[in-house]
Design a protein around this motif. Structure first.
Motif, PDB file in Angstrom:
ATOM      1  N   UNK A 113      70.842  33.594  44.097  1.00  0.00           N
ATOM      2  CA  UNK A 113      71.691  34.737  44.433  1.00  0.00           C
ATOM      3  C   UNK A 113      71.225  35.488  45.677  1.00  0.00           C
ATOM      4  N   UNK A 114      69.987  35.271  46.076  1.00  0.00           N
ATOM      5  CA  UNK A 114      69.428  36.058  47.182  1.00  0.00           C
ATOM      6  C   UNK A 114      70.102  35.753  48.509  1.00  0.00           C
ATOM      7  N   UNK A 115      70.178  34.474  48.869  1.00  0.00           N
ATOM      8  CA  UNK A 115      70.711  34.104  50.177  1.00  0.00           C
ATOM      9  C   UNK A 115      72.191  34.439  50.329  1.00  0.00           C
ATOM     10  N   UNK A 116      73.063  34.081  49.377  1.00  0.00           N
ATOM     11  CA  UNK A 116      74.477  34.453  49.562  1.00  0.00           C
ATOM     12  C   UNK A 116      74.683  35.960  49.615  1.00  0.00           C
ATOM     13  N   UNK A 117      73.887  36.718  48.848  1.00  0.00           N
ATOM     14  CA  UNK A 117      74.007  38.177  48.883  1.00  0.00           C
ATOM     15  C   UNK A 117      73.614  38.719  50.251  1.00  0.00           C
ATOM     16  N   UNK A 118      72.499  38.203  50.783  1.00  0.00           N
ATOM     17  CA  UNK A 118      72.044  38.643  52.112  1.00  0.00           C
ATOM     18  C   UNK A 118      73.064  38.286  53.189  1.00  0.00           C
TER      19      UNK A 118
END
Length: 254
Positions: A113-118
């Motif tokens: 979830x970290x990369x798509x959120x960023x």
């Protein structure tokens, strides 16, 4: 109408290119630069149909749709030559390259979830800032940096791909994007000389067409690589013996 006169859309407020304005219609500032986006839309539609019919991951459908949105934004920009539509052309360019970054790096990213959120927050922040500020050369530098971030991963996929026909997809991508970039530079830097020629070669319109093909080839290559990772037995076949696309055979358990 003579080049530079006001039109249905009013005076030109954005970057003007090397095609004479409002020669064919008071509603189209640059006819060739506008209609040259149509091949890119058609190619993206073909890619979208292939992605949906073969049940590729949603990221690839979104990628093809982003190609369509980008082409439509470019059409609106060149039809009007207004600053607001210019921004409407450049913002999807950044969104699209962020999507490429996600597709290229997500298979090896452990925090899902970290990369798509960023990337989503990055794209949203850029859109807001770009609606308020004219970045000019800053936009080109920013976009070039984002593109450069994709090169190492694309090269990694290339050297780890054994299928010759899949490798050819990336070679076609490199060839079309390189030739398209030369057309862009030719049109931009030599406009004064080109304007004196009897026939304008329409370098920027050629850039649009070649970028439509380059995006299609890049998308097909990434679809092949992802299908290979998932064990879907991909192979490159040709539509009507000309246009390559990825065909897969999923295991029965999937």
């Amino acid at each position: 109408m003579e080049d530079g006169l006001s039109s249905f859309w009013g005076p030109v407020t954005s970057i003007d290119w090397c095609e004479k304005n409002y020669v064919h219609s008071s509603y189209l500032a640059e006819l060739f630069n506008t209609v040259s986006n149509i091949p890119g839309i058609l190619l993206a539609l073909i890619g979208l149909v292939n992605s949906l019919s073969r049940h590729f991951e949603k990221r690839f459908s979104v990628l093809h749709i982003s190609n369509i949105i980008l082409a439509i934004g470019s059409m609106l920009y060149h039809a009007t030559l207004q600053q607001v539509t210019h921004q409407g052309d450049e913002t999807p360019m950044v969104w699209e390259i962020l999507l490429y970054i996600y597709i290229l790096h997500s298979p090896d990213w452990h925090y899902r979830s970290t990369m798509p959120t960023f990337l989503f927050l990055y794209g949203a922040t850029f859109a807001i800032l770009h609606s308020l500020v004219r970045f000019g050369i800053g936009f080109k530098i920013h976009y070039a940096i984002l593109c450069l971030l994709c090169i190492p991963r694309m090269y990694k996929y290339y050297i780890h791909t054994e299928d010759v026909t899949a490798k050819r997809l990336l070679k076609l991508y490199v060839a079309t994007v390189s030739l398209g970039s030369l057309c862009w530079l030719f049109d931009r830097l030599l406009c004064k000389k080109i304007s004196q020629w009897y026939i304008n070669p329409q370098g920027h319109a050629l850039w649009h067409m070649l970028m439509g093909f380059s995006s299609y080839y890049a998308n097909a290559f990434l679809m092949f690589c992802r299908a290979k990772q998932l064990g879907w037995n991909p192979k490159v076949v040709h539509l009507l013996g000309v246009l390559p696309y990825v065909k897969i055979q999923k295991p029965k358990t999937q």
